[in-house]
Design a protein around this motif. Structure first.
Motif, PDB file in Angstrom:
ATOM      1  N   ASP A 131       0.777  -1.250   0.000  1.00  0.00           N
ATOM      2  CA  ASP A 131       0.000   0.000   0.000  1.00  0.00           C
ATOM      3  C   ASP A 131       0.809   1.301   0.000  1.00  0.00           C
ATOM      4  OD1 ASP A 131       0.500  -0.948   2.605  1.00  0.00           O
ATOM      5  OD2 ASP A 131      -1.136   0.209   3.472  1.00  0.00           O
ATOM      6  N   HIS A 138      -4.012  -0.175  -2.346  1.00  0.00           N
ATOM      7  CA  HIS A 138      -4.252  -1.539  -1.859  1.00  0.00           C
ATOM      8  C   HIS A 138      -2.956  -2.215  -1.417  1.00  0.00           C
ATOM      9  CE1 HIS A 138      -8.499  -2.296  -2.180  1.00  0.00           C
ATOM     10  NE2 HIS A 138      -8.520  -1.560  -3.293  1.00  0.00           N
ATOM     11  N   ILE A 147      -7.805  -7.799  -6.467  1.00  0.00           N
ATOM     12  CA  ILE A 147      -6.523  -7.822  -5.746  1.00  0.00           C
ATOM     13  C   ILE A 147      -5.989  -9.243  -5.859  1.00  0.00           C
ATOM     14  CG2 ILE A 147      -5.388  -7.574  -3.512  1.00  0.00           C
ATOM     15  CD1 ILE A 147      -8.452  -5.538  -4.231  1.00  0.00           C
ATOM     16  N   LEU A 223      -7.347   5.105  -1.789  1.00  0.00           N
ATOM     17  CA  LEU A 223      -7.873   3.746  -1.732  1.00  0.00           C
ATOM     18  C   LEU A 223      -9.124   3.616  -2.593  1.00  0.00           C
ATOM     19  CD1 LEU A 223      -7.534   0.946  -0.510  1.00  0.00           C
ATOM     20  CD2 LEU A 223      -9.017   1.673   1.362  1.00  0.00           C
ATOM     21  N   LYS A 227     -10.950  -3.030   1.607  1.00  0.00           N
ATOM     22  CA  LYS A 227      -9.999  -4.145   1.699  1.00  0.00           C
ATOM     23  C   LYS A 227     -10.683  -5.446   2.119  1.00  0.00           C
ATOM     24  CE  LYS A 227      -5.971  -1.135   2.407  1.00  0.00           C
ATOM     25  NZ  LYS A 227      -4.665  -0.950   3.073  1.00  0.00           N
TER      26      LYS A 227
END
Ligand code: PBG
Length: 335
Positions: A131, A138, A147, A223, A227
């Protein structure tokens, strides 16, 4: 086997007897917080003018490399055994391929070297996740909106080896990809780094309590999405135990539960089940809540120590906390 507490009937038992004086209370205290239990997370910036207080974390500053050296010296003086470095990297150098993550001269690695120069005995912990160097904020590579796991793990290994070359003692994989502990451990052994410890962010939840941290490292605006496809659902308990079991089996030396205070049940269970060195991260949002309330006069300063002692009671061997230097000073004064 938990023992069964035996309590005589009143008035044979008066539990207040042992609470009567400070001496009696000290004699019967089951848990203690000491400076040895603290890991101090610090933010190090390479951005010109990036240093100074983080608005959502009053009392916490982003440091220059010189500031990081001074913090390391302060940690040594206070007896704090470890610091954990978080980079605030130049936003213009963030890319999709995150190549700066394994650059030997990225700000995180420069900070490790700078600290080792002035405080070789201080344990330096790192954060392993993409990140700080990822354009989209991410912890892993984003490919077609996903991801991706395995490609990220390979990059995390490169990132880790650069940190070890810079002098890191403890690696802190915070990325929550699958298989990263095994990959890191085998790469470390393969490169002859037999004694580098891994403190796995084993049970890391997708939490709103990380908000101020993302301000501190300049990731908030970046972002894309959230997540939740890699960090855990706060609803889950058994999954945390599976994560910890898996990471220990793959070669983690120590494990972490994160965030801390809302997850004390998980700390206790992890310690009881696995009897491994167990840590909690009192994260940025917890710090902001406590420090913010104290500064507003809504809570007294004693909640700082109370919040940390509770991690010890919940079974943690130590806590990552932004309060570390303040608490260390307080504990030293109390003797
Ligand atoms: N991989 C990044 C990382 N490492 C530690 C924290 C949070 C620490 C804190 O809130 O104090 C985060 C943020 C995140 O997962 O978004």
């Amino acid at each position: 086997m938990p023992s069964t507490p035996i309590v005589a009937p009143f008035p044979a038992a008066r539990l207040r007897r042992l609470r009567r004086t400070p001496g009696l209370r000290a004699l019967t205290a089951e848990h203690r917080l000491s400076v040895e239990n603290l890991i101090w997370p610090i933010f190090v910036t390479e951005v010109a003018g990036g240093e100074g207080e983080v608005p959502s974390m009053p009392g916490v500053e982003r440091l220059t490399l010189d500031g990081a050296k001074r913090a390391a010296e302060r940690a040594m003086e206070l007896g704090i055994p470890a610091v954990c470095i978080f980079p605030h990297s130049d936003p213009d150098l963030k890319t999709e391929d995150c190549e700066r993550a394994w650059d030997p001269d990225n700000i995180g690695n420069r900070a490790i070297r700078a600290i080792k120069q002035v405080a070789p005995e201080l344990a330096v912990m790192t954060d392993i996740a993409l990140d700080p160097y990822n354009i989209n904020g991410h912890d892993g590579f984003v490919r077609d909106g996903i991801i991706v796991n395995d490609e990220t793990v390979a990059a995390l290994v490169r990132m880790a080896l650069a940190q070890v070359d810079a002098g890191a003692d403890i690696l802190g994989p915070s990325d929550m990809m699958d298989g990263r502990i095994a990959a890191l451990r085998s790469a470390l052994e393969g490169a002859g780094h037999k004694d580098v410890a891994i403190l796995s962010y084993a049970a890391k939840y997708a939490s709103g309590f990380y908000g101020p941290f993302r301000d501190a490292v300049g990731a908030s605006g970046r972002l894309v999405g959230d997540k939740k496809t890699y960090q855990m659902n706060p609803a889950n308990r058994e999954e945390a135990l599976r994560c910890v079991a898996r990471d220990l089996a793959e070669g983690a030396d120590m494990v972490m539960v994160k965030p801390g205070m809302p997850y004390l049940d998980i700390c206790r269970e992890v310690k009881d089940r696995f009897a491994a060195p167990t840590y909690a991260y009192q994260v940025s949002g917890e710090y902001a809540m406590i420090e913010g309330a104290i500064r507003n006069g809504w809570l007294g300063r004693e909640v700082m120590l109370e919040s940390l002692l509770c991690f010890r009671r919940a079974g943690c061997d130590g806590v990552l906390t932004y309060f570390a230097p303040t608490v260390a000073e307080l504990l030293a004064r109390e003797g």
